[in-house]
Design a protein around this motif. Structure first.
Motif, PDB file in Angstrom:
ATOM      1  N   THR A  15       0.831  -1.241   0.041  1.00  0.00           N
ATOM      2  CA  THR A  15       0.106  -0.018   0.030  1.00  0.00           C
ATOM      3  C   THR A  15       0.916   1.408   0.038  1.00  0.00           C
ATOM      4  N   LEU A  16       2.238   1.144  -0.177  1.00  0.00           N
ATOM      5  CA  LEU A  16       3.034   2.466  -0.082  1.00  0.00           C
ATOM      6  C   LEU A  16       2.854   3.178  -1.053  1.00  0.00           C
ATOM      7  N   ARG A  17       2.492   2.668  -2.232  1.00  0.00           N
ATOM      8  CA  ARG A  17       2.397   3.836  -3.489  1.00  0.00           C
ATOM      9  C   ARG A  17       0.923   4.338  -3.311  1.00  0.00           C
ATOM     10  N   ASP A  18       0.050   3.790  -2.546  1.00  0.00           N
ATOM     11  CA  ASP A  18      -1.323   4.552  -2.650  1.00  0.00           C
ATOM     12  C   ASP A  18      -1.186   5.759  -2.092  1.00  0.00           C
ATOM     13  N   GLU A  19      -2.387   6.488  -2.147  1.00  0.00           N
ATOM     14  CA  GLU A  19      -2.735   7.816  -1.533  1.00  0.00           C
ATOM     15  C   GLU A  19      -2.640   7.846  -0.116  1.00  0.00           C
ATOM     16  N   ALA A  20      -3.014   6.601   0.339  1.00  0.00           N
ATOM     17  CA  ALA A  20      -3.061   6.514   1.909  1.00  0.00           C
ATOM     18  C   ALA A  20      -2.601   5.198   2.229  1.00  0.00           C
ATOM     19  N   PRO A  21      -1.221   5.073   2.388  1.00  0.00           N
ATOM     20  CA  PRO A  21      -0.858   3.839   2.835  1.00  0.00           C
ATOM     21  C   PRO A  21      -1.129   3.289   4.217  1.00  0.00           C
ATOM     22  N   ASP A  22      -1.550   1.994   4.343  1.00  0.00           N
ATOM     23  CA  ASP A  22      -1.964   1.242   5.291  1.00  0.00           C
ATOM     24  C   ASP A  22      -0.801   0.712   6.333  1.00  0.00           C
ATOM     25  N   TRP A  23      -0.453   1.584   7.356  1.00  0.00           N
ATOM     26  CA  TRP A  23       0.620   1.449   8.206  1.00  0.00           C
ATOM     27  C   TRP A  23       0.162   0.505   9.503  1.00  0.00           C
ATOM     28  N   GLU A  24      -1.048   0.438   9.631  1.00  0.00           N
ATOM     29  CA  GLU A  24      -1.521  -0.411  10.889  1.00  0.00           C
ATOM     30  C   GLU A  24      -0.885  -1.611  10.854  1.00  0.00           C
TER      31      GLU A  24
END
Length: 133
Positions: free
Chosen positions: A10-19
Protein backbone atom coordinates in the motif's frame (compact mmCIF):
# COMPACT_ATOMS: atom_id res chain seq x y z
CA UNK A 1 0.36 -12.19 4.23
CA UNK A 2 2.96 -10.86 6.73
CA UNK A 3 2.41 -7.41 8.19
CA UNK A 4 5.41 -5.83 6.44
CA UNK A 5 4.32 -7.15 3.04
CA UNK A 6 0.76 -5.89 3.55
CA UNK A 7 2.07 -2.44 4.40
CA UNK A 8 4.54 -2.46 1.47
CA UNK A 9 1.78 -3.22 -1.02
CA UNK A 10 0.00 0.00 0.00
CA UNK A 11 3.03 2.34 0.06
CA UNK A 12 2.35 3.70 -3.44
CA UNK A 13 -1.31 4.38 -2.61
CA UNK A 14 -2.55 7.81 -1.61
CA UNK A 15 -3.07 6.60 1.96
CA UNK A 16 -0.66 3.76 2.84
CA UNK A 17 -1.94 1.30 5.43
CA UNK A 18 0.60 1.42 8.27
CA UNK A 19 -1.59 -0.42 10.74
CA UNK A 20 -0.34 -3.99 10.04
CA UNK A 21 3.31 -3.01 10.38
CA UNK A 22 2.76 -0.81 13.44
CA UNK A 23 0.77 -3.59 15.10
CA UNK A 24 3.55 -6.08 14.39
CA UNK A 25 6.22 -3.67 15.65
CA UNK A 26 4.32 -2.89 18.87
CA UNK A 27 3.77 -6.61 19.44
CA UNK A 28 7.54 -7.16 19.18
CA UNK A 29 8.20 -4.35 21.64
CA UNK A 30 5.69 -5.83 24.09
CA UNK A 31 7.35 -9.24 23.83
CA UNK A 32 10.74 -7.66 24.61
CA UNK A 33 9.28 -5.68 27.52
CA UNK A 34 7.65 -8.79 28.99
CA UNK A 35 10.90 -10.76 28.74
CA UNK A 36 12.86 -7.99 30.43
CA UNK A 37 10.24 -7.65 33.18
CA UNK A 38 10.54 -11.39 33.86
CA UNK A 39 14.33 -11.15 34.07
CA UNK A 40 14.09 -8.18 36.43
CA UNK A 41 11.65 -10.04 38.67
CA UNK A 42 13.98 -13.05 38.83
CA UNK A 43 16.93 -10.79 39.65
CA UNK A 44 14.96 -9.03 42.43
CA UNK A 45 14.05 -12.38 43.96
CA UNK A 46 17.64 -13.60 43.70
CA UNK A 47 19.01 -10.47 45.37
CA UNK A 48 16.40 -10.59 48.12
CA UNK A 49 17.31 -14.20 48.88
CA UNK A 50 21.04 -13.38 49.03
CA UNK A 51 20.68 -12.53 52.71
CA UNK A 52 20.32 -16.25 53.38
CA UNK A 53 23.63 -17.08 51.65
CA UNK A 54 27.01 -17.48 53.29
CA UNK A 55 29.49 -14.63 53.05
CA UNK A 56 31.61 -16.61 50.60
CA UNK A 57 28.61 -17.32 48.35
CA UNK A 58 27.75 -13.61 48.28
CA UNK A 59 31.38 -12.76 47.38
CA UNK A 60 31.34 -15.37 44.59
CA UNK A 61 28.13 -13.91 43.14
CA UNK A 62 29.56 -10.38 43.34
CA UNK A 63 32.75 -11.48 41.56
CA UNK A 64 30.75 -13.24 38.83
CA UNK A 65 28.53 -10.21 38.33
CA UNK A 66 31.61 -8.04 37.90
CA UNK A 67 33.42 -10.35 35.45
CA UNK A 68 30.66 -12.65 34.13
CA UNK A 69 32.88 -15.74 33.57
CA UNK A 70 35.49 -16.99 36.02
CA UNK A 71 37.27 -20.27 36.63
CA UNK A 72 37.42 -21.93 40.02
CA UNK A 73 41.07 -20.87 40.35
CA UNK A 74 40.22 -17.24 39.54
CA UNK A 75 37.38 -17.27 42.07
CA UNK A 76 39.71 -18.71 44.72
CA UNK A 77 42.23 -15.94 44.06
CA UNK A 78 39.57 -13.21 44.12
CA UNK A 79 37.79 -14.40 47.25
CA UNK A 80 40.80 -15.73 49.15
CA UNK A 81 38.79 -18.87 49.93
CA UNK A 82 40.06 -22.40 50.28
CA UNK A 83 39.55 -24.12 46.93
CA UNK A 84 37.64 -27.07 48.43
CA UNK A 85 35.32 -24.78 50.41
CA UNK A 86 34.80 -22.74 47.27
CA UNK A 87 33.82 -25.87 45.33
CA UNK A 88 31.20 -26.71 47.96
CA UNK A 89 29.72 -23.20 47.77
CA UNK A 90 29.77 -23.28 43.95
CA UNK A 91 27.97 -26.63 43.97
CA UNK A 92 25.30 -25.11 46.23
CA UNK A 93 24.96 -22.06 43.96
CA UNK A 94 24.65 -24.26 40.85
CA UNK A 95 22.02 -26.47 42.48
CA UNK A 96 20.12 -23.37 43.61
CA UNK A 97 20.15 -22.11 40.01
CA UNK A 98 22.14 -18.97 40.84
CA UNK A 99 25.24 -19.89 38.84
CA UNK A 100 25.77 -21.91 35.69
CA UNK A 101 28.64 -24.30 35.13
CA UNK A 102 30.45 -24.59 31.79
CA UNK A 103 33.19 -26.95 30.70
CA UNK A 104 35.23 -29.53 32.54
CA UNK A 105 38.57 -29.55 34.30
CA UNK A 106 39.11 -26.11 35.78
CA UNK A 107 35.43 -25.24 35.45
CA UNK A 108 34.16 -21.91 34.23
CA UNK A 109 31.20 -20.39 36.06
CA UNK A 110 28.80 -17.79 34.73
CA UNK A 111 27.18 -15.15 36.88
CA UNK A 112 23.50 -15.73 36.70
CA UNK A 113 21.31 -18.65 35.91
CA UNK A 114 18.51 -16.22 35.13
CA UNK A 115 19.67 -16.41 31.52
CA UNK A 116 18.85 -20.11 31.39
CA UNK A 117 16.06 -22.15 33.01
CA UNK A 118 16.93 -23.86 36.28
CA UNK A 119 16.50 -27.32 34.80
CA UNK A 120 19.35 -26.62 32.36
CA UNK A 121 22.04 -26.31 35.05
CA UNK A 122 24.64 -29.00 35.52
CA UNK A 123 25.57 -29.95 39.11
CA UNK A 124 29.21 -30.23 40.04
CA UNK A 125 30.66 -33.64 40.65
CA UNK A 126 30.83 -34.22 44.37
CA UNK A 127 34.31 -34.54 45.78
CA UNK A 128 35.61 -36.16 48.93
CA UNK A 129 35.15 -34.61 52.30
CA UNK A 130 32.97 -31.76 53.41
CA UNK A 131 34.02 -28.31 54.40
CA UNK A 132 32.35 -25.79 56.63
CA UNK A 133 31.22 -22.31 55.91
Amino acid sequence: MPALRRTQTTLRDEAPDWEPWVGFFLGCLKKQKDGLALRLDRERIARRDEDELSDLSRRVLAALRAQDRLTTAQLAALTGANRNTLKVRLRELVLAGRVRRHGAGDLVFVASATRRPLGATMPLRSGRGRSTR
